[in-house]
Design a protein around this motif. Structure first.
Motif, mmCIF file in Angstrom:
data_model
loop_
_atom_site.group_PDB
_atom_site.id
_atom_site.type_symbol
_atom_site.label_atom_id
_atom_site.label_comp_id
_atom_site.label_asym_id
_atom_site.label_seq_id
_atom_site.Cartn_x
_atom_site.Cartn_y
_atom_site.Cartn_z
ATOM 1 N N GLY A 267 42.288 38.667 21.682
ATOM 2 C CA GLY A 267 43.267 37.833 22.238
ATOM 3 C C GLY A 267 43.838 37.889 23.222
ATOM 4 O O GLY A 267 45.114 37.177 22.950
ATOM 5 N N LYS A 268 43.492 39.024 23.375
ATOM 6 C CA LYS A 268 44.879 39.921 24.726
ATOM 7 C C LYS A 268 44.492 38.973 25.788
ATOM 8 O O LYS A 268 43.304 38.970 26.879
ATOM 9 C CB LYS A 268 44.384 41.065 24.747
ATOM 10 N N ALA A 269 45.668 38.531 26.421
ATOM 11 C CA ALA A 269 45.377 37.479 27.732
ATOM 12 C C ALA A 269 45.577 38.126 29.113
ATOM 13 O O ALA A 269 46.956 38.532 29.849
ATOM 14 C CB ALA A 269 47.213 36.585 27.722
ATOM 15 N N THR A 270 44.431 38.738 29.079
ATOM 16 C CA THR A 270 44.637 40.086 30.807
ATOM 17 C C THR A 270 44.450 39.249 31.215
ATOM 18 O O THR A 270 43.872 37.796 31.916
ATOM 19 C CB THR A 270 43.783 41.054 30.313
ATOM 20 N N LEU A 271 44.666 39.191 32.688
ATOM 21 C CA LEU A 271 44.081 38.697 33.839
ATOM 22 C C LEU A 271 42.909 38.162 33.982
ATOM 23 O O LEU A 271 42.911 36.689 34.876
ATOM 24 C CB LEU A 271 44.694 39.290 35.566
#
Length: 322
Positions: free
Chosen positions: A232-236
């Motif tokens: 759930g990591k909000a990368t670009l």
């Protein structure tokens, strides 16, 4: 980056010797665990950057070598801590250390490597370089905490995300190059130029890594593709695709990113949405812009074999998508 590796080979052999010597400890788990991760780093990119910046800036002595080894220890320590926080399964193509030795040992060996880094910095005898790398250690920690607190934020802005990767990734690139320049006695202008080069290079590398998590494979990444999505990591790329799909996919993103209620098909659907919306393309275009800025920062260094080698390194940062 063959030219850079050839130029730096004697220096990097000496750096590798320093790393091996300072990994030693009478506590057996420390060198075993540290070597598990450090041995997987073939190119040692950040210490290589310290050496190359020093030589580009005119260094003729070996003052940069201990700083380069310190940079590798700082980087390795942060990786050990990151993998525990993220529950990562792979690192540099190997089983993550915390899955073999346990999370407590991984965290404590990371602390040991930080301590070794500061011993090497003190041994280098450059207070300005010590200040640069100490500040970088603090900024990296701040970036990690900021990312942790905003990890599943569906409304995270691109500006804040760039602040996060500028701190947690690009800062060590910047500090590695700046410390090398300082150790060479470079002018303040040249130190700033090499810091800018390192920072923009680091941003380009991280953005490409962000994209590769959705388009690469385990061999390219040294970790499982899709790890960022599963965490759930909000990368670009994810931020862009969420913004560009808008309300039509809002419930999908709440379920998969916020609640992390996922099926195998969700990752494939996310990659297709990224392709349709151009989210991956936009991420890579931004990375290419930072790589170009990194090369431009070297404009005033004139004829020097290290300059085109470092320019090629910026090209390599974005060519990994090929």
């Amino acid at each position: 980056m063959d030219a850079l590796l050839v130029l730096a080979r004697p220096d990097m052999a000496a750096v590798d010797s320093l790393i091996r010597r300072h990994m030693d400890s009478p506590v057996p788990v420390i060198p075993a665990l540290a070597d598990h991760l450090i041995a997987g780093s073939a190119k040692r990119l950040r210490p290589l950057l310290t050496v190359a910046a020093a030589r580009l800036a005119g260094a003729r002595d070996d003052a940069c070598l201990k700083l380069a080894a310190a940079v590798e220890f700082i980087h390795t320590a942060t990786l050990l801590h990151d993998d525990v926080v993220d529950s990562s399964e792979l690192r540099r193509g190997r089983v993550a250390a915390h899955l073999i030795w346990g999370a407590p040992s991984s965290v404590l060996v990371g602390d040991f490597l930080f301590a070794r880094a500061f011993e090497l910095m003190v041994g280098a005898g450059s207070m300005p370089a010590l200040e640069i790398l100490a500040r970088a250690s603090r900024v990296i920690a701040e970036g990690e905490v900021l990312q942790l607190t905003r990890a599943h934020d569906l409304d995270l802005s691109q500006e804040v995300y760039l602040d996060i990767i500028r701190a947690k990734t690009a800062e060590l690139f910047a500090a590695a190059a700046e410390a090398g320049a300082v150790s060479a006695g470079a002018s303040p202008e040249r130190c700033r130029a090499l810091r800018s080069y390192g920072q923009d290079l680091g941003l380009a590398f991280q953005l490409v890594d962000d994209a590769l998590d959705y388009s690469g494979d385990s061999e390219t990444l040294g970790k499982n593709p899709g790890d960022d999505f599963r965490e759930g990591k909000a990368t670009l790329p994810l931020l862009l695709v969420m913004a560009r799909t808008g309300a039509s996919e809002r419930e999908f993103w709440i379920r998969t990113v916020d609640r992390r209620d996922q099926t195998d098909a969700d990752f494939d659907r996310t990659r297709e949405l990224m392709r349709q919306t151009g989210a991956l393309k936009a991420t890579l275009e931004l990375a290419a812009g930072y790589a170009a800025s990194a090369k431009a920062a070297l404009a005033d260094f004139g004829a020097n074999p290290w300059r085109p080698a470092l320019e090629d390194l910026a090209d390599v940062a974005v060519a990994r998508t090929a």
